[in-house]
Design an enzyme around this catalytic site. Structure first.
Site, mmCIF file in Angstrom:
data_model
loop_
_atom_site.group_PDB
_atom_site.id
_atom_site.type_symbol
_atom_site.label_atom_id
_atom_site.label_comp_id
_atom_site.label_asym_id
_atom_site.label_seq_id
_atom_site.Cartn_x
_atom_site.Cartn_y
_atom_site.Cartn_z
ATOM 1 N N SER A 1 10.430 -6.330 -11.728
ATOM 2 C CA SER A 1 10.352 -5.113 -12.523
ATOM 3 C C SER A 1 10.387 -3.934 -11.567
ATOM 4 C CB SER A 1 9.052 -5.082 -13.326
ATOM 5 O OG SER A 1 7.966 -4.943 -12.436
ATOM 6 N N LYS A 2 10.469 -2.749 -12.158
ATOM 7 C CA LYS A 2 10.511 -1.576 -11.280
ATOM 8 C C LYS A 2 9.234 -1.493 -10.437
ATOM 9 C CE LYS A 2 12.510 0.333 -14.622
ATOM 10 N NZ LYS A 2 12.167 0.967 -15.828
ATOM 11 N N GLN A 3 8.139 -2.029 -11.008
ATOM 12 C CA GLN A 3 6.852 -1.942 -10.298
ATOM 13 C C GLN A 3 6.865 -2.758 -9.002
ATOM 14 O OE1 GLN A 3 6.935 -2.284 -13.766
ATOM 15 N NE2 GLN A 3 6.545 -0.099 -13.824
#
Ligand code: GLU
Length: 309
Positions: free
Chosen positions: A247-249
């Site tokens: 994910s972007k995280q």
């Protein structure tokens, strides 16, 4: 019924390697069944929506030869449909206003009344079920119960995933009464997805395994609203270096689609598609045949190009 599939990205950023796998799988499943494939832009979560991301996603898909068979549906245009679904739930006694703030919920945790559910979401203790008790209405919740007359009874939803098999969730204990309209007035994903899958005639949902946990809630809503339950296929996730879902995280980068063949081959990896091809179009044609063989009752016996899952 004629097959209709969909890919429903949230435009919180461009596609990354993980979301491309879900896009490709849903496209392949639609093509393998001779069906339609729709793109729906799930931009109900306005604060998380990034301007321009939806257009970027559509471009990335098109670069790889994945084009919606109808004009994409934007959830931000669907207020009236969601409002009418909520009205029906309220009229039937299934939905009720909730005035609890996050603080109220945390206090209930401290008092030992509720525990955390699997994804750190709080299991709702039912505080506003019997009325707002002077609180202003903020959100709307749906009873996780088998009947409006037995709000405290256990609600267990069983459903069958084409890949994961039979799954059961005790929604009342694991999730509790869940939000269909948020305290900030925005529509919750669970309601929007159910209303739109039905409105678009979606027969088959193919999406990442991280969303499997939502399915029981969605099946519950479909039953309450008298809508059909599609078939579900949840695809393997791409994991980041930390072992968590990409994910972007955890650093997922914008997917570069300048080399579509390479992009498709990488997305095919987690789906056990690892054939060679000279062009992206050729790669997709073989991928559809392999997919049909594996997931759509094909008869392509022993096609040497298709790896087994
Ligand atoms: N919009 C959701 C997401 O991007 C997917 C919804 C779905 O496929 O049901 O995570």
């Amino acid at each position: 019924m004629a097959y209709t599939g969909r890919f429903a990205p949230s435009p919180t950023g461009p596609l990354h390697a993980g979301s491309m796998v879900a896009a490709l799988a849903s496209w392949l499943d639609a093509r393998a069944h001779g069906g339609r494939w729709l793109v729906r832009i799930e931009d109900v979560d306005v604060p998380r929506t990034v301007p321009g991301a939806a257009e970027r996603i559509l471009r990335q898909l098109a670069d790889c030869g994945l084009r919606s068979d109808a004009t994409p549906l934007w959830q931000s245009t669907r207020d009236a449909a969601y409002a009418s679904a909520l009205e029906r739930l309220v009229a039937a006694g299934w939905a009720y206003p909730c005035g609890c703030s996050r603080r109220d919920l945390l206090r209930a945790v401290e008092d030992g009344g509720i525990h955390h559910s699997r994804h750190g979401e709080l299991v709702y203790p039912g505080t506003c079920r019997w009325g707002l008790r002077g609180r202003p209405a903020r959100a709307a919740r749906v009873l996780a119960a088998p009947s409006v007359n037995r709000p405290d009874a256990m609600l267990e939803i069983a459903w069958t995933d084409r890949r994961l098999g039979r799954l059961v969730q005790e929604v009342s204990r694991e999730v509790g009464d869940f939000v269909v309209r948020r305290a900030d007035g925005l529509w919750a994903y669970q309601l929007a997805v159910v209303v739109d899958d039905a409105a678009q005639g979606v027969t088959d949902v193919v999406r990442g395994e991280d969303l499997a946990d939502n399915t029981a809630r969605q099946v519950h809503l479909q039953r309450l609203l008298g809508l059909p339950t599609p078939r579900y296929l949840h695809t393997p996730l791409v994991l980041g270096a930390d072992g968590e879902k990409l994910s972007k995280q955890n650093g997922a980068l914008e997917l570069d689609t300048a080399q579509p063949l390479q992009t498709l081959r990488s997305a095919g990896g987690p789906l056990a598609l690892d054939h060679e091809a000279a062009t992206a179009g050729e790669w997709l044609t073989t991928a559809v045949a392999c997919w049909r063989d594996r997931w759509a009752g094909g008869t392509l016996e022993g096609n040497s190009e298709c790896a087994s899952e």
